[in-house]
Design an enzyme around this catalytic site. Structure first.
Site, mmCIF file in Angstrom:
data_model
loop_
_atom_site.group_PDB
_atom_site.id
_atom_site.type_symbol
_atom_site.label_atom_id
_atom_site.label_comp_id
_atom_site.label_asym_id
_atom_site.label_seq_id
_atom_site.Cartn_x
_atom_site.Cartn_y
_atom_site.Cartn_z
ATOM 1 N N HIS A 79 -35.936 -4.858 56.271
ATOM 2 C CA HIS A 79 -37.364 -4.550 56.213
ATOM 3 C C HIS A 79 -38.055 -5.324 57.338
ATOM 4 C CE1 HIS A 79 -41.459 -4.079 54.795
ATOM 5 N NE2 HIS A 79 -41.017 -3.180 53.948
ATOM 6 N N GLU A 119 -46.127 -6.223 41.983
ATOM 7 C CA GLU A 119 -45.884 -4.783 41.781
ATOM 8 C C GLU A 119 -45.421 -4.466 40.362
ATOM 9 O OE1 GLU A 119 -43.228 -3.649 44.945
ATOM 10 O OE2 GLU A 119 -44.837 -3.561 46.417
ATOM 11 N N CYS A 128 -36.996 -1.254 24.257
ATOM 12 C CA CYS A 128 -36.222 -2.115 23.363
ATOM 13 C C CYS A 128 -36.826 -2.161 21.964
ATOM 14 C CB CYS A 128 -36.131 -3.514 23.952
ATOM 15 S SG CYS A 128 -37.683 -4.431 23.811
ATOM 16 N N LYS A 147 -33.244 -7.152 53.898
ATOM 17 C CA LYS A 147 -33.056 -7.813 55.189
ATOM 18 C C LYS A 147 -33.347 -6.893 56.362
ATOM 19 C CE LYS A 147 -27.935 -7.475 55.192
ATOM 20 N NZ LYS A 147 -27.761 -6.916 53.849
ATOM 21 N N GLU A 179 -49.909 -5.803 51.206
ATOM 22 C CA GLU A 179 -48.651 -5.602 51.925
ATOM 23 C C GLU A 179 -48.712 -4.335 52.771
ATOM 24 O OE1 GLU A 179 -45.088 -5.443 49.603
ATOM 25 O OE2 GLU A 179 -45.540 -7.247 48.445
#
Lengths: 677, 677, 677
Positions: free
Chosen positions: A359, A151, A158, A357, A308
């Site tokens: 998910h 992703e 910077c 956790k 996903e």
């Protein structure tokens, strides 16, 4: 190009459990994977720190073991390169890997997607990691596909990015004179005399939160530059892998309409498109469909991977509803219906700690298979295994194209005025939704794609007309095509400089109109689109809001006029005959019923027909190859629904013959193939 | 002092097109300017970087050409000094010119109004630029007026500002003992022992977003200091210009009720007031009127310049509505009705790129004159040329003054408690709106202005009573004047220190009351102002909210009482006879109908009469000089309206004689002069 | 341990006027204090800078004078150590005292509660100040109690905190291997190889605004660490004082449910609990009651001090309503009713300047005693002086305990999913409110407290079950107790690591259920709790929302089922017989009526009865010692209310005998002691 070692839809997901080293766990997990019909597992997504404890040491023994254990049980690997989160030791030793954020703050260490894309350290070590992995696993028969990083996204501000941006600009513009002119730096006295006077546009210089910018040209270029910088990071890894394994496809997981990256450019560099689909409980199913089509469009209609989706719950929404029974299966088929040949989950097992956790996962925290979520996953897995490969590698044939463009979107979002509520994706979706409702296939195309195969091309809010894109559109219409565009189109060129001489600029000739003024009102304020005469389903008047172009026709016919305000009676929708085709202009944001009627009428004119006529909520798409076509029929309604078919079909999921009146249960799916008698 | 080379209302605007170097463009533009009756053009507003490419080189050949071309065609120049945005080379070479923001972040380069007012570099180079311009153009007959910088504003929090603040405090307070006492630093243990222990109040020290401060005294002083610092920058340029051209007036464009600068102090240093008026589509016309009166009040009633207004659209509102037909003309006359002798636009031509390209202009992107906006501009231009100079340099005669004070506003905004919803400008506007509705002229005055010429003085929310200002008020009332003030008045002195001994502090004697407590409730909660007896239109009860003073009379009469809560029956509105006059206290924020009735009654008592009695929405003002008076009659309604006049007038716009019942069309304007028979 | 030199409720408050040096002021103030029955005054809260002008000099002559003047008039001192705001000279000379904020920004100087708790300079000088004060005043008879610093709070993210955190982690975890495992650093590739790779979790690393974190373990540890760091600062001063005055109690003022500090740990280190109670106008009186009970619970039921309340108005709310007549007295008795033996105000005199000048005070800005606020304060003062000491040092006897836990709260707030609207305090308050309505006494206990004396224990949202806390609960139920917990309980251990094997984890056996899934919906969406059968007042159905556990019973009885969604008919409320007791699980957030009925039923079963049956809004509590009990009866209604008593009482406030039907006026209070005939 999806490596086709599996003659079926790939089925699997991401596996990164903390207990993986415990044989009791992995043996049990693999048993369950097999029970669920899982044949591919994504490994190594966030294991950089684990596999490389310092600059010099790489240790892949764990990874070896994981791949082998799975492969021994017949499960392939989608092998990630792990570079989406740099190790803590690297963040400490090489500060250049850490981003500077939009507010000019140097990040310390934390999160993910945290590396500066112009960091020499990051580029060196991420490429090296890809190289090491390529070398090590090039012969391994388990590895079906490479998954680079994860992703990609997020911009950096910077010093390395500043220097990189200056060099990039030098290459793009050649001279500061050209740059000053293109950015219109005379405005607000910004003339640059040296390249290093240019700073990155952020909260310390030109920009504010919410895409506010004082200089659209600078901000637009920075988006292009950052998207390309991240793409270069991808390419470094991609090439390092291809060197070792030219035949194994390489991908990275995209994120649909994610705003920060120009995925059409990314698609060109990827072997296969893969993406992560996370609709919320209120996301319109047509928007998910549109996003699938967009992903399919990134590589010219090639099948893509659903890399996903959650088996049930997400964790990062404000309220994370469970996917209702049947919905995961339905949405999986929706992905396939739009071009996916792969169905993968994030994640195969819930993690024990940290922020994901909660998910959803195929294997929940309870750790066994006696859960609704596992059962639904396994049922689908079995179904996919039994399904013939009739639609694998097949294509969608569309006569309608919708133009989608990231640079256009950026420019719209950066625009100061006329309306703060203009939402590009929402306006595009309005037109998509009309076609979706009609079960008419659509391709989502970039401005570089060929239009000759389409009968109808829609480019909502084509604010930016790049270079000679208007000529491509003119040529398309000249040859008989129908073109639709809307308010706030044709305003600027590829640098966000206004095309002088009257809106809609380069599109004026094609559309046969001149837009004199653009009114903008609070979206709660409505005007009316008053039809000049009945046209198909369109009669009487419809609401419109947001922007209101004050139009003068220059050859175009008037289809509808405004119903109120001082421009009452002036045109709001026009049609211009141009060559053998026609060009439609919709001068305000019409309500959905108007858009639906307009699209229906234009499709009828072009004899573009529905794949199947179904009640609302029943989606139909088609994929075909080698003369065989499969209709995907998806009932998104919460009730059983019926519709008529005029020919005879077989439902590939059940083997039943289908004709006449068809019943389809709530969340039900049919894959229909015509019976040739 | 407006230089009066033009015996008419100046008409023009800002001109800064990117295509200016192209003869085809400027020839055409000048043709259109002349067609529009434009006789003055603002040049050079943001050209610092263009005119000064580095420390040593100044090049004005372009500017010469621009001024000359216009002048050859009879168009004068309002010449800007260009210092509102520093060049990029300066930002790079001299970091001190760049501001540090409220969050302590050093800005890089970008935007405008971006220079630290205490930067030695900025002061040196901005003064030098003014000097160079003064020297070069001192003899040029085109230059009517100098326009210093642009819309001064924004605070800086850098080290130079810190040091400057410390020196400024040293000068103001003399000793740390005095400073510690004045800021009440014992509270929260802030006692200072060295001047350099004092830091600027921002998000890293005493303040939070939304005017939150832990130390009001420090924060108030910083606002005064920053306003003065910016004013010093103005003065450096002003003086540099006056050295060369003592007879050419110098101005800078102000921004109405802009919160950050104490414009009464600025007005003293400017030769003429000019300001930029940008009402939104929902701004009450009475608020625009009030702001014009405020600007006129900055220099004791002298005519002012409307330096900027948009011909139609803005670009930085959330929704940028077009000005409806007739509205630009109507609002232009509204400016003149309140004292403007100049009508200028931002901008004459839309820019091709950057963030103001969607801001309206006399010449739109289409580039020709065949637009509604151009036509309306040109029609007004012609009208102004034909108008006699009867009201030029004329004054407004008012018997009513409203006190407006920036330091008071700052202190109110900084106050922690009692109510977070108290809005000074809104409360002032309530009283203004009542007088506006009655067509009674008003002056907006500072606390330094003489009150002796007024019959009625209103000081809403006079929270801060500076030094002996109460004595000025007492003297005014003693001599027969009527004074009105409200809840939350008389609380603190000029340092935001509470006047002990009972609210309303120094005003207690004048008002004849003691306020024991101040209740504050969510503004959605209402109490009632219950009239003790019918008084003119005032009878029964009216809503009030926001703050609720619990009042004990000490000599004052009770006009109305609270209708509910535990202070039901206690006074809410009182009147105190004092000398020959009286002092009214309104202890809560009354609904508009109450304020209207109150003002009407008090005006009747003082025989302050309407200029003309008109229906709501028809505004009437008067300007007069040398015995001649002009009535401006403005119909802000969207329908034609009629009213009666008792004398005979001539309408200077049409020459028609007017008497009896007068019809005025929607958005219509009349300039009436009495016919002396 | 409250020092008992005063055989009555201590009455007084904070005194820090700027005019204190003026004899005219202090003489007058002391006269008024005495008139108000004030016998204790808090001094020196923010006087660090005043008492220590530089590193070497300490000067307490002023403080000596203040203490003496008061003591000469019979008024004792609560002596603060003044360390809640460091001096400006210290901030300048020793930057380490200044905090770095959540965004990584070094603070300059300003505000209060501004010192880094891990600053060596702050620790050294704050301890030294306590030592100096202890030494100087150890013999002074006026000093009743030490008041360390003020309202500790706020986290720091500086380098000293970073180093301190690393050392703290090293001590806590011993090895990085253990730490990596506990934080689950494999997730998102965060494996640490050196201690100094660990950075503090803030906006530059793992966290975002609103308790968003990428690594819950890190964030949870940082909260524990910062709470302990601040507590160490307290302890340094505490110990420095005890060295000199072992018999004078030491406290610091806490803030109820303040989220940042684990007050149960703090309570252990303090001699007596004191706290500052600032309910808003809309705060439920039951929430204030609950907070008092929480404060009493911090030290095992010992009486506490109400260190601060406002006599009337606050200044930092959006709208600062006055306390209505009688409310200050009523709420003071409410504090005593729940365990306070001290009633003190912030503040005794309003300050003249800075941000709290509009905060209420016993002596208002008017400076005299003829105000409602003073009268109410003085009336209460006199009442307290006349009241016998019957309830001083007495205790509350409760058969019901509610478990409250800061680490659990932190973990819930940090959780990413399932619902962003879960509010721990709100859910706890729902259960408290049910008991409050019934006039049933409650103790609020920590997870370390003994449960054996209770009949009913309620642990709402016991998300985190630390170590073997489930065994304590099992043992409690086994012996006959009734236990209630809710949805989202038993999920994680003390490190926020999920207890695998099925929710509710360690509580599964006790509750006899398995929670398969947790649905989360927008709180505006409701499901129903459908009673299986009528149970006391509970019949039919009740609304529930927020989270919806999908429950399978494993031995438990089903009390109610869901009324809709796909889990319609599945259990939502269950009861499990376990040993001699039972364990109730409430699987969704029920409406208050359901919770009320449930609690009523369970109390009936356990024969836990109301102290008195009263109409809604009439609160009853009991304090007792040595066989004598006092009932506090408080009418929070705005109208007179009546109720029945079955025995005979004497009202200690009036001396009247009370029996049968009792009338209690609005905001009225009775202190009833049973008459033993």
């Amino acid at each position: 190009m999806i490596s086709r070692k599996l003659p079926k839809v790939w089925y699997g997901g991401d596996y990164n459990p903390e207990q993986w080293d415990d044989p009791a766990v992995w043996e049990e997990d693999i048993r369950m994977f097999k029970k669920a019909g899982i044949d591919i597992v994504t490994l190594n997504v966030f294991s950089w720190a684990l596999n490389q404890p310092n600059e010099d040491i790489y240790r892949f023994t764990n990874l070896d073991a994981h791949i082998n254990r799975l492969y021994e049980q017949g499960i392939y690997t989608c092998l990630a390169t792990s570079t989406a989160a740099h190790p803590a030791w690297m963040a400490k030793k090489y500060p250049d890997v850490r981003r500077v954020d939009f507010y000019g703050r140097k990040r310390t260490f934390g999160g993910r997607h945290n590396s500066c894309p112009n960091s020499p350290t990051y580029r060196e070590y991420s490429e090296k990691m890809a190289d090491k992995l390529g070398e090590r696993y090039k012969e391994h028969p388990a590895v079906l596909i490479w998954h680079v990083s994860n992703e990609y996204g997020g911009y950096c501000y910077c010093e390395n990015c500043t220097n990189g941006f200056q060099r990039w600009l030098q290459k793009k513009y050649g001279s500061l004179e050209k740059l000053n002119q293109t950015w219109n730096t005379r405005f607000w006295g910004h003339t640059f005399y040296e390249w290093d006077e240019i700073v990155v546009p952020n909260a310390l210089s030109e920009e504010g939160e919410g895409n506010v910018s004082a200089f659209q040209g600078i901000s637009l270029d920075y988006r292009i530059f950052q998207s390309e910088s991240l793409l270069e990071c991808y390419k470094l890894e991609h090439n390092a892998l291809k060197k070792h394994t030219p035949d194994i496809p390489v991908t990275t997981n995209l994120m649909g309409t994610y705003p920060e990256l120009d995925y059409f450019k990314w698609g060109k560099e990827m072997d296969v498109i893969s993406w992560d689909s996370y609709p919320g409980i209120d996301t319109p199913v047509s928007l998910t469909a549109m996003t699938h089509d967009l992903m399919r469009g990134l590589k010219d209609g090639q099948p893509f991977m659903l890399m996903e989706q959650t088996p049930s719950q997400q964790n990062w929404q404000p309220y994370n509803a469970l996917k209702r029974p049947g919905v995961m299966r339905l949405w999986s088929y929706q992905a396939m219906a739009h071009g996916a040949d792969t169905i993968m989950f994030f994640q195969l097992r819930r993690s024990i700690g940290a922020c994901e956790k909660f998910h959803g996962a195929v294997i929940e925290h309870v750790g066994h298979e006696h859960t609704r979520v596992f059962r639904e996953t396994a049922d689908l897995g079995k179904e996919l295994q039994q399904l013939s490969d009739v639609f694998i590698d097949s294509r969608t044939e569309a006569k309608v194209a919708i133009v989608y463009d990231w640079e256009n979107r950026w420019a719209i979002e950066l625009s100061s005025g006329p309306s703060g509520s203009l939402d590009y994706v929402k306006e595009v979706h309005k037109y998509y939704a009309a076609l979706y409702e009609l079960n008419i296939p659509v391709d989502i195309v970039s401005t570089e794609d060929d239009l000759s195969k389409y009968d109808l091309v829609i480019a909502p809010v084509l604010y930016m007309v790049k270079k000679d894109y208007h000529q491509k559109l003119e040529s398309f219409v000249e040859k008989g095509g129908t073109f639709i565009t809307t308010f706030f189109s044709g305003i600027v060129d590829e640098h966000d400089l206004v095309t002088l001489g009257g809106y809609p600029g380069k599109l004026r000739k094609l559309l046969g109109i001149w837009v004199e003024e653009i009114d903008a009102l609070d979206p709660s304020h409505f005007n009316q689109i008053v039809m000049k005469e009945k046209w198909g389903r369109l009669e009487g008047q419809f609401d419109c809001n947001l922007l209101f172009d004050i139009i003068h026709t220059e050859g175009a016919d008037i289809i509808a006029e405004y119903g109120s305000e001082f421009y009452q009676g002036l045109p709001v929708v026009t049609a211009n005959n141009y060559g053998n085709g026609k060009a439609i202009y919709v001068g305000s944001s019409g309500e959905q019923a108007f858009i639906n009627g307009l699209i229906e009428n234009l499709c009828q004119e072009k004899e573009i027909t529905s794949l199947l006529v179904t009640p609302s909520g029943v989606e139909v798409t088609e994929r075909s190859k080698e003369g065989r076509a499969v209709l995907f029929v998806l009932n998104h309604n919460d009730i059983e629904t019926s519709f008529e078919v005029k020919e005879e079909f077989v439902d590939l999921l059940t083997g039943s013959e289908i004709s006449g009146t068809v019943q389809l249960r709530e969340q039900g799916v049919m894959l229909l193939e015509k019976i040739n008698k």
